[in-house]
Design an enzyme around this catalytic site. Structure first.
Site, short mmCIF file in Angstrom:
data_model
loop_
_atom_site.label_atom_id
_atom_site.label_comp_id
_atom_site.label_asym_id
_atom_site.label_seq_id
_atom_site.Cartn_x
_atom_site.Cartn_y
_atom_site.Cartn_z
N ALA A 73 0.84 -1.20 0.00
CA ALA A 73 0.00 0.00 0.00
C ALA A 73 0.88 1.25 0.00
O ALA A 73 0.65 2.18 -0.79
CB ALA A 73 -0.92 -0.01 1.22
N LEU A 93 2.44 1.82 -3.34
CA LEU A 93 1.47 2.33 -4.30
C LEU A 93 1.20 3.82 -4.07
O LEU A 93 1.21 4.62 -5.00
CB LEU A 93 0.17 1.52 -4.21
CG LEU A 93 -0.96 2.02 -5.10
CD1 LEU A 93 -0.58 1.96 -6.57
CD2 LEU A 93 -2.22 1.20 -4.86
N TYR A 94 0.96 4.19 -2.81
CA TYR A 94 0.63 5.60 -2.54
C TYR A 94 1.79 6.52 -2.89
O TYR A 94 1.59 7.62 -3.40
CB TYR A 94 0.21 5.78 -1.08
CG TYR A 94 -1.03 5.00 -0.70
CD1 TYR A 94 -2.11 4.91 -1.58
CD2 TYR A 94 -1.14 4.33 0.52
CE1 TYR A 94 -3.24 4.19 -1.25
CE2 TYR A 94 -2.27 3.61 0.86
CZ TYR A 94 -3.32 3.54 -0.03
OH TYR A 94 -4.44 2.82 0.29
N ARG A 95 3.00 6.07 -2.63
CA ARG A 95 4.17 6.90 -3.01
C ARG A 95 4.26 7.02 -4.53
O ARG A 95 4.55 8.10 -5.05
CB ARG A 95 5.46 6.28 -2.46
CG ARG A 95 5.59 6.38 -0.95
CD ARG A 95 5.57 7.82 -0.48
NE ARG A 95 6.01 7.94 0.91
CZ ARG A 95 5.53 8.83 1.77
NH1 ARG A 95 4.55 9.65 1.41
NH2 ARG A 95 6.00 8.89 2.99
#
Ligand SMILES: CC(C)(COP(=O)(O)OP(=O)(O)OC[C@H]1O[C@@H](n2cnc3c(N)ncnc32)[C@H](O)[C@@H]1OP(=O)(O)O)[C@@H](O)C(=O)NCCC(=O)NCCS
Length: 192
Positions: free
Chosen positions: A154, A157-159
């Site tokens: 997660a 992905l967010y980065r």
């Protein structure tokens, strides 16, 4: 940066409240499996998911595999004063960074509340595509989310989607785990 993986999934669809209600059992099973939570968590969470559907700006996007089984789900809504998550995050940001910073992030934002991909279909770009499709339809200035402190897929992905730190190592009331609160401005343009 390498190109995002091409999602190997049959279709993505925006779900109405009625459509999610009729698939709620599948969605909660997916959520419990992805988060590795105990099975009973699904029943506990059902009333909350149903209540969230009634909030202003609620949107839900799901991915389906070739057998029409749900492979991923994401939903969120417009954050607003009085919501438990909003109040917790606003207090934390205000205490650590001041009211101006809290207001800049939180005056007009979409809360990305849930994002889950079935473990056997993770790492194929489905999560990224769900986020893109979900926030593409929101009129808000920012998107915010919270996630347990990583490292995790997660966080990766967010980065990749250019989310930055709003609060780190933050403890929500009643949960001993440290969380990161991440955010970014909208619209979400492709990071590549
Ligand atoms: C977090 C989660 C939703 C991501 O879904 P996913 O379909 O696996 O996500 P994606 O395939 O789109 O992205 C994940 C991977 O692709 C990479 N990726 C995504 N976009 C990329 C890009 N543009 N370029 C290169 N790599 C990229 C990510 O960095 C990540 O890498 P990793 O697999 O090496 O760790 C999923 O792993 C999941 O359900 N996890 C458990 C539940 C959870 O943690 N939910 C979030 C709670 S807040």
């Amino acid at each position: 940066m390498t190109a995002a993986p091409e999602p190997r999934v049959a279709r993505f669809a925006e779900l109405s409240g009625d459509e999610l209600r009729s698939r709620l059992r599948d969605a909660l099973t997916l959520y419990v499996t992805a988060m590795n939570y105990p099975k009973g968590t699904a029943e506990q969470r059902a009333p909350m998911w149903l209540a969230h559907m009634l909030r202003i700006g609620w949107r839900c996007v799901a991915a389906f595999d070739t057998d029409d089984r749900m492979a991923g789900i994401a939903y969120g809504y417009q954050g607003a004063p009085g919501q438990w998550w909003h109040e917790q995050v606003k207090r934390g940001v205000t205490e650590r960074h001041g009211l101006d910073v809290a207001e800049r992030w939180m005056d007009d934002y979409f809360e990305l509340t849930e994002l889950h991909v079935r473990p056997d279909t993770q790492g194929q770009g489905i999560g990224g595509e769900l986020v893109r499709r979900l926030v593409a339809g929101t009129p808000n200035a920012h998107v915010l989310l919270s996630t347990p402190e990583g490292p995790s897929r997660a966080w990766n992905l967010y980065r990749k989607l250019s989310f930055t730190d709003v609060l780190r190592d933050y403890q929500f009331a009643g949960d001993p785990r440290p969380f990161g609160v991440l955010g970014r401005a909208l619209p979400l343009t492709d990071p590549n």
